[in-house]
Design an enzyme around this catalytic site. Structure first.
Site, PDB file in Angstrom:
ATOM      1  N   HIS A  89     -33.544 -32.440 -54.047  1.00  0.00           N
ATOM      2  CA  HIS A  89     -32.906 -33.637 -54.590  1.00  0.00           C
ATOM      3  C   HIS A  89     -31.788 -33.225 -55.542  1.00  0.00           C
ATOM      4  O   HIS A  89     -32.013 -32.930 -56.709  1.00  0.00           O
ATOM      5  CB  HIS A  89     -33.937 -34.494 -55.318  1.00  0.00           C
ATOM      6  CG  HIS A  89     -33.495 -35.907 -55.565  1.00  0.00           C
ATOM      7  ND1 HIS A  89     -32.169 -36.292 -55.543  1.00  0.00           N
ATOM      8  CD2 HIS A  89     -34.201 -37.044 -55.843  1.00  0.00           C
ATOM      9  CE1 HIS A  89     -32.076 -37.594 -55.795  1.00  0.00           C
ATOM     10  NE2 HIS A  89     -33.298 -38.063 -55.974  1.00  0.00           N
TER      11      HIS A  89
ATOM     12  N   HIS B 131     -27.810 -38.446 -57.498  1.00  0.00           N
ATOM     13  CA  HIS B 131     -28.141 -39.608 -58.336  1.00  0.00           C
ATOM     14  C   HIS B 131     -28.308 -39.305 -59.819  1.00  0.00           C
ATOM     15  O   HIS B 131     -28.923 -40.070 -60.552  1.00  0.00           O
ATOM     16  CB  HIS B 131     -29.421 -40.291 -57.811  1.00  0.00           C
ATOM     17  CG  HIS B 131     -29.317 -40.697 -56.376  1.00  0.00           C
ATOM     18  ND1 HIS B 131     -30.420 -41.002 -55.614  1.00  0.00           N
ATOM     19  CD2 HIS B 131     -28.242 -40.832 -55.571  1.00  0.00           C
ATOM     20  CE1 HIS B 131     -30.032 -41.305 -54.382  1.00  0.00           C
ATOM     21  NE2 HIS B 131     -28.709 -41.207 -54.335  1.00  0.00           N
TER      22      HIS B 131
ATOM     23  N   TYR C 136     -29.864 -36.677 -61.292  1.00  0.00           N
ATOM     24  CA  TYR C 136     -31.041 -35.911 -61.712  1.00  0.00           C
ATOM     25  C   TYR C 136     -30.626 -34.459 -61.954  1.00  0.00           C
ATOM     26  O   TYR C 136     -29.444 -34.117 -61.882  1.00  0.00           O
ATOM     27  CB  TYR C 136     -32.157 -36.072 -60.693  1.00  0.00           C
ATOM     28  CG  TYR C 136     -32.636 -37.505 -60.614  1.00  0.00           C
ATOM     29  CD1 TYR C 136     -33.243 -38.114 -61.709  1.00  0.00           C
ATOM     30  CD2 TYR C 136     -32.424 -38.279 -59.470  1.00  0.00           C
ATOM     31  CE1 TYR C 136     -33.651 -39.439 -61.666  1.00  0.00           C
ATOM     32  CE2 TYR C 136     -32.831 -39.601 -59.420  1.00  0.00           C
ATOM     33  CZ  TYR C 136     -33.442 -40.183 -60.516  1.00  0.00           C
ATOM     34  OH  TYR C 136     -33.829 -41.495 -60.476  1.00  0.00           O
TER      35      TYR C 136
END
Length: 361
Positions: free
Chosen positions: A165, A168, A170
């Site tokens: 990930h 976004h 993070y």
């Protein structure tokens, strides 16, 4: 176009449709149970070729910010995930876990480790909250090792690949974004330097798994609460971000956009996934309001989202702009969405209802 099989390393998909990762918070104590396994298996049985799980916290104390989001470490959680993978495989689909560290998106004092600090490349918050701690070299090494351990655990538990990930806002994305990365060392500065942390994670994961075990990297321009943010203003800047990741062992880029049909840069109709595929030579996954009559932010508000035609999507697939299509909220409203689309039964599609976020079905 969507019915064509696709291969990525050792991963063989029956079609080009994936379930996009969506945080659900139905794993008390961070352990996915039988209801989570049934939830994913239901979409697999409904025709999806690839399940990309919701974000799962890697084994680092500061990685998470909820004790209801699943983790990907600890024997109890990993046993739960092995059962999920088995259920999805029995339903005919492949599955990869999304490995996640929230970084400065962590709420101070939140579980699963309340005493863990908020950390980031420069300790810069994404909102009006207090600054956190700038990561040291030791912190960086620990996080890289946690991702590698998660990758090894995924292969050992029967998963078909992993997704990192890096989107976004993070932790990984915080290194990519100049607003949150103000470092003066080798991890900050130009685009290639800001990609170093992500590339080290990818390389460590590659070393921890078999050569043909796929590594997918999820990326975005936009951030939570900063929808106009950009890590790359031009194709040249994007290439500088992608090249170190591709060299480190990333096999595919999953490019999160809010509307898949919008061009990413002036002078071309290509969206972010299209540019990632063109610039990196790697496979790409496109996503963004697929099957919804409203874009994903609007779909959270008000009533039902009308079913949308996917003609523009098929046109892009016909041109090989990207290789796989990820579908999010349309699959929450209709677990059989993929089978209906693939068989032409569009009149049977169920509109997305935001109330589905409150249940795990």
């Amino acid at each position: 176009m969507l019915v064509r099989p696709f291969s990525l390393g050792s991963l063989a998909l029956r079609n080009r449709l994936a379930m996009a990762p969506m945080t659900r918070r139905f794993s008390p104590g961070g352990v996915p149970g039988a209801d989570v396994a049934a939830y994913y298996a239901r979409r697999a049985a409904g025709g999806v070729g690839l399940i990309i799980t919701e974000g799962t916290y890697v084994g680092h104390d500061a990685a998470g910010t909820s004790d209801r989001v699943p983790r990907f470490h600890g024997e109890d959680a990993l046993a739960g995930w092995a059962a999920v993978a088995d259920a999805v495989h029995r339903a005919g689909a492949a599955i990869v876990p999304q490995l996640w560290h929230v970084g400065m998106a962590r709420t101070a004092g939140a579980p699963p480790v309340p005493e863990a600090p908020r950390i980031g490349p420069s300790g810069v918050p994404l909102d009006e909250s207090a600054p956190g701690r700038t990561m040291t070299s030791a912190d960086i090494d620990d996080v890289v090792a946690a991702f590698a351990a998660g990758a090894a655990a995924a292969e050992a538990r029967g998963f078909d690949g992993i997704e990192l990930h890096g989107a976004h806002g993070y932790l990984i994305d915080q290194f990519l974004w100049d607003r949150t990365n103000r470092r003066g060392d080798a991890y900050g500065g130009d685009h290639a330097s800001r990609s170093r942390f992500a590339a080290e994670i990818a390389a460590a994961c590659r070393a921890a798994v078999s050569p043909e075990f796929p590594i997918v990297f999820r990326m975005s321009q936009w951030k939570l609460g900063a929808y106009e943010a950009r890590i790359a203003e031009t194709p040249q800047e994007l290439e500088a971000v992608l090249a170190p990741l591709a060299e480190a062992g990333v096999d595919a880029f999953h490019c999160s956009t809010r509307r898949y049909w919008l061009p990413e840069f002036e002078g071309s109709d290509l969206n972010l996934a299209g540019w990632a595929r063109k610039l990196s030579g790697k496979a790409a996954i496109g996503v963004g309001s697929v099957g919804l009559g409203t874009e994903f932010g609007s779909a959270h508000r008000g009533g039902l989202s009308d079913v949308a035609d996917i003609g523009r999507l098929l046109d892009r697939m016909e041109r090989d702009e990207f290789d796989i299509v990820a579908v999010g909220r349309a699959l929450l409203g209709d677990p059989d969405w993929a089978a209906k689309i693939l068989s032409g039964r569009t009149g049977e599609l169920t509109p997305y209802d935001p109330k589905s976020l409150g249940t795990l079905y």
